[in-house]
Design a protein around this motif. Structure first.
Motif, PDB file in Angstrom:
ATOM      1  N   ASN A 124      50.131  18.959  17.606  1.00  0.00           N
ATOM      2  CA  ASN A 124      50.208  18.021  16.795  1.00  0.00           C
ATOM      3  C   ASN A 124      48.528  17.379  16.717  1.00  0.00           C
ATOM      4  O   ASN A 124      48.139  17.224  15.396  1.00  0.00           O
ATOM      5  CB  ASN A 124      50.902  16.847  17.484  1.00  0.00           C
ATOM      6  CG  ASN A 124      50.802  15.291  16.604  1.00  0.00           C
ATOM      7  OD1 ASN A 124      50.741  15.299  15.472  1.00  0.00           O
ATOM      8  ND2 ASN A 124      50.495  14.271  17.064  1.00  0.00           N
ATOM      9  N   TYR A 125      48.037  17.437  17.680  1.00  0.00           N
ATOM     10  CA  TYR A 125      46.600  17.008  17.755  1.00  0.00           C
ATOM     11  C   TYR A 125      45.726  17.763  16.717  1.00  0.00           C
ATOM     12  O   TYR A 125      44.930  17.493  16.045  1.00  0.00           O
ATOM     13  CB  TYR A 125      46.023  16.692  19.230  1.00  0.00           C
ATOM     14  CG  TYR A 125      44.488  16.413  19.193  1.00  0.00           C
ATOM     15  CD1 TYR A 125      44.147  15.233  18.770  1.00  0.00           C
ATOM     16  CD2 TYR A 125      43.604  17.227  19.700  1.00  0.00           C
ATOM     17  CE1 TYR A 125      42.787  14.895  19.102  1.00  0.00           C
ATOM     18  CE2 TYR A 125      42.480  16.979  19.877  1.00  0.00           C
ATOM     19  CZ  TYR A 125      41.939  15.805  19.506  1.00  0.00           C
ATOM     20  OH  TYR A 125      40.615  15.337  19.681  1.00  0.00           O
ATOM     21  N   ARG A 126      45.761  19.088  17.122  1.00  0.00           N
ATOM     22  CA  ARG A 126      44.840  20.009  16.274  1.00  0.00           C
ATOM     23  C   ARG A 126      45.414  20.046  15.102  1.00  0.00           C
ATOM     24  O   ARG A 126      44.363  20.400  13.962  1.00  0.00           O
ATOM     25  CB  ARG A 126      44.863  21.430  16.972  1.00  0.00           C
ATOM     26  CG  ARG A 126      44.302  21.318  18.227  1.00  0.00           C
ATOM     27  CD  ARG A 126      44.398  22.630  19.143  1.00  0.00           C
ATOM     28  NE  ARG A 126      43.979  23.794  18.534  1.00  0.00           N
ATOM     29  CZ  ARG A 126      42.533  24.141  18.793  1.00  0.00           C
ATOM     30  NH1 ARG A 126      41.918  23.754  19.705  1.00  0.00           N
ATOM     31  NH2 ARG A 126      42.428  25.339  18.178  1.00  0.00           N
ATOM     32  N   THR A 127      46.668  19.983  14.726  1.00  0.00           N
ATOM     33  CA  THR A 127      46.954  19.772  12.984  1.00  0.00           C
ATOM     34  C   THR A 127      46.338  18.781  12.508  1.00  0.00           C
ATOM     35  O   THR A 127      45.668  19.156  11.480  1.00  0.00           O
ATOM     36  CB  THR A 127      48.550  19.700  13.091  1.00  0.00           C
ATOM     37  OG1 THR A 127      49.241  20.658  13.740  1.00  0.00           O
ATOM     38  CG2 THR A 127      49.037  19.501  11.758  1.00  0.00           C
ATOM     39  N   ARG A 128      46.348  17.534  13.048  1.00  0.00           N
ATOM     40  CA  ARG A 128      45.703  16.666  12.429  1.00  0.00           C
ATOM     41  C   ARG A 128      44.216  16.522  12.196  1.00  0.00           C
ATOM     42  O   ARG A 128      43.610  16.350  11.102  1.00  0.00           O
ATOM     43  CB  ARG A 128      46.054  15.159  13.288  1.00  0.00           C
ATOM     44  CG  ARG A 128      47.417  14.656  13.208  1.00  0.00           C
ATOM     45  CD  ARG A 128      47.805  13.648  14.104  1.00  0.00           C
ATOM     46  NE  ARG A 128      48.982  13.075  14.101  1.00  0.00           N
ATOM     47  CZ  ARG A 128      49.797  12.432  13.165  1.00  0.00           C
ATOM     48  NH1 ARG A 128      49.194  12.113  11.888  1.00  0.00           N
ATOM     49  NH2 ARG A 128      50.942  12.529  13.538  1.00  0.00           N
ATOM     50  N   ILE A 129      43.588  17.288  13.377  1.00  0.00           N
ATOM     51  CA  ILE A 129      42.097  17.735  13.183  1.00  0.00           C
ATOM     52  C   ILE A 129      41.764  18.270  12.172  1.00  0.00           C
ATOM     53  O   ILE A 129      41.026  17.972  11.340  1.00  0.00           O
ATOM     54  CB  ILE A 129      41.488  18.079  14.412  1.00  0.00           C
ATOM     55  CG1 ILE A 129      41.492  17.160  15.431  1.00  0.00           C
ATOM     56  CG2 ILE A 129      40.271  18.745  14.143  1.00  0.00           C
ATOM     57  CD1 ILE A 129      41.195  17.605  16.890  1.00  0.00           C
TER      58      ILE A 129
END
Length: 614
Positions: A124-129
């Motif tokens: 989720n974190y890297r997707t948003r980045i």
């Protein structure tokens, strides 16, 4: 030992000097870059880039400078060196893809980005980045692709809906944006008002609201028990002033939640406030029939009478028999429910009918004094009755009594809506008497009123006074005009009409000429002389098209053809022309609504749900 401390001090001084020098070089390089002196900036950046500690300070400018200078090979070596040194830094990987794209290697860039998007989809974190990076680089389709892949990977069709809605907003893909906002609010119902406010600011064209309406109908067909979609459909119908469509949905929610017509009565009140009397009457009649034992029954009965009253008052010429029927309806309502807050309000309305339509001022005064003297009466109803009584004393030509009552309400309801209303009436009374300076003092205060309606009324009257006494030191014409408005307030129609015609003949070309035409047209309309009214209004439109009454006159022409003459085609023509002739007019929304109603819009969509709900 002494040599050791000396060496340590020397190292400290040297390091401090190098750090300071390094900082100055970074600032200078960035300054060269911002001023477009790329060659000078590049020379400094090349030296600074040899020290990895400088990379966070220079990377963005240096990397994009290399691309600006078409130094693609050097840029690739540089970014790959960073990736090797910092393999977990996602931004450097994404920068490499941008380099491929900017150097003309579109296919390689797309393949490379697809690999990154696929790699981050479960995080989720890297997707948003990744998505945010694409948005900042104006690669919005790739940002959407990132969120879609992640949504599919976690098997959640609602994931990232708000983020995707905002990206579609940037892309001006309004249909897709709306779908994502609906996805979002279906999972986050507490944020319904946020979505409403957002859509209200973004969906400004009629066809955009119509598209949302059709989409919501589809959603409700698939999820008939969804309150969120029904609430949004109520909202979108209200935006279009389709009160019947809003009522259909409100009625369904009332039945599902067993709220005894609470939502429906709210829609009825909005319809009434917008002068849609027929729909208001239908809604309140439905509540009376369906919920005879509920609290809403008494409210609906009172609002039903009020709806009939407003319709009678706006059907010209006003029929005295209909007014007496209304008085009888109020009497029956009061007898049925006894004395209460609602029936005191009904008594007030009844008093005003006696005073302003039946010329029975003594009866009106007696009723209002009874309300004021009622011990259990709410202070607000007493204050409203005092304001009404003050108005009636203007009819009986006792303005000193009016001023006394208005001032009492000003004092008892300071910084309150009723206090402002009392001050406005005092200002109008001063205006009627020709004391424009005193009127203006009241009006200047009211421009800061908390309610837009009172502030607008104060501003309109203030401008009327200022505009028409500026070049007339004697104020003669303005005093005559104010005296005519007083006659109209006192319902002395024949005398007012005579004075208007006299004044029009005497003051041809005066700045009040269009105002006089407007007053005369309004009188003719109320007398039922509709062709005369239209002729006067057309004179305003043709001869005073530069003035503020032009769009008012044009809309009134349409309204007369629509509601009084029942000339559907001519009304539609006027409403349609108003939309293009006066695009900034306050009547645009109402003209569009009436045009669509006359054309038969909404009917097909509304009808789809009626049989299921009856």
């Amino acid at each position: 030992m002494k040599n050791f401390f000396t060496s340590l001090f020397f190292i400290f001084i040297t390091t401090t000097f190098l750090i300071a020098q390094n900082k100055e070089d970074v600032q200078l390089a960035n300054e060269y870059y911002s001023q477009g002196e790329y060659e000078k900036a590049k020379k400094l950046y090349d030296d600074l880039a040899r020290n990895m500690d400088n990379i966070p300070l220079i990377h963005n400018n240096y990397f994009f400078l290399l691309m600006e200078l078409n130094e693609h090979n050097e840029a690739e070596k540089y970014i790959k060196r960073l990736i090797k040194r910092f393999p977990n830094n996602l931004y450097y990987h994404l920068d490499l893809g941008v380099l491929y794209k900017n150097s003309g290697q579109e296919g390689k860039a797309q393949k490379y980005f697809a690999e990154i998007i696929n790699e981050v989809k479960h995080d989720n974190y890297r997707t948003r980045i990744t998505a945010d990076y694409f948005v900042t680089k104006q690669l919005t389709p790739l940002a959407i692709q990132t969120f879609r892949n992640a949504r599919d990977a976690i098997n959640n069709p609602y994931a990232y809906s708000l983020e995707m809605a905002n990206i579609y907003r940037i892309m001006n893909e309004k249909d897709l944006m709306v779908r994502e906002y609906l996805n979002y609010v279906s999972q986050n119902p507490s944020n319904l008002n946020y979505v409403k406010n957002t859509l209200q600011s973004l969906l400004v064209k009629p066809e955009e609201l119509q598209s949302l309406e059709a989409l919501l109908y589809d959603k409700i067909q698939n999820e008939p028990n969804s309150e969120i979609y029904s609430e949004l459909l109520i909202w979108v119908n209200l935006q279009q002033k389709n009160f019947y469509g809003a009522f259909v949905q409100a009625r369904a929610i009332d039945k599902r939640l067993k709220t005894e017509g609470s939502r429906s009565i709210h829609i009825g009140l909005i319809a009434l406030e917008n002068n849609d009397y027929d729909n208001a009457i239908n809604i309140f009649s439905y509540i009376i029939k369906e919920y005879p034992s509920s609290y809403n029954y008494g409210l609906a009965k009172m609002y039903l009478i009020r709806s009939y009253e407003k319709r009678v008052k706006n059907t010209y010429p006003v029929d005295e028999r209909e007014i007496r029927n209304l008085v009888n309806d109020y009497n029956n309502f009061i007898n049925e429910l006894g004395i209460s807050r609602n029936t005191l309000e009904a008594l007030r309305n009844k008093a005003l009918l006696h005073a302003f339509y039946l010329d029975e001022k003594d009866s009106a005064i007696q009723i209002l004094k009874k309300i004021i003297d009622t011990p259990r009466a709410n202070p607000d109803i007493k204050a409203k009755s005092k304001l009404d009584l003050g108005d009636i004393y203007i009819l009986t030509e006792e303005p000193w009594e009016s001023t006394l009552l208005y001032s009492q309400v000003e004092k008892s309801h300071k910084e309150d809506l009723l206090g402002y209303e009392a001050k406005l009436r005092n200002a109008k009374l001063s205006y009627f008497k020709g004391d424009f300076q005193l009127a203006q003092e009241h009006l200047d205060i009211l421009k800061q009123a908390t309610t837009r309606e009172i502030a607008n009324d104060a501003m309109a009257l203030g401008l009327l006074i200022k505009d028409n006494i500026a070049f007339d030191s004697t104020e003669t014409a303005m005093k005559k005009y104010a005296a005519i408005e007083l006659l109209l307030f006192q319902n002395k129609i024949d005398k007012a009409l005579h004075e208007i015609q006299q004044m029009r003949a005497k003051y041809q070309g005066h700045s009040l000429s269009d105002e006089l035409l407007w007053l005369e047209a309004d009188i003719e309309k109320k007398l039922g002389h509709f062709e005369n009214a239209i002729a006067l209004l057309e004179k305003i439109v043709n001869e005073y098209d530069y003035d503020i009454l032009s769009d008012d006159a044009y809309f009134m022409i349409g309204s007369i053809y629509d509601r009084q003459l029942d000339n559907k085609e001519k009304a539609m023509e006027i409403y349609r022309e108003l939309l293009t002739k006066y695009p900034g007019s306050v009547y645009v929304a109402e003209a569009r609504k009436r045009f669509r109603q006359l054309r038969g819009d909404h009917n097909e969509l509304d009808q789809q749900f009626i049989n299921n709900e009856l």
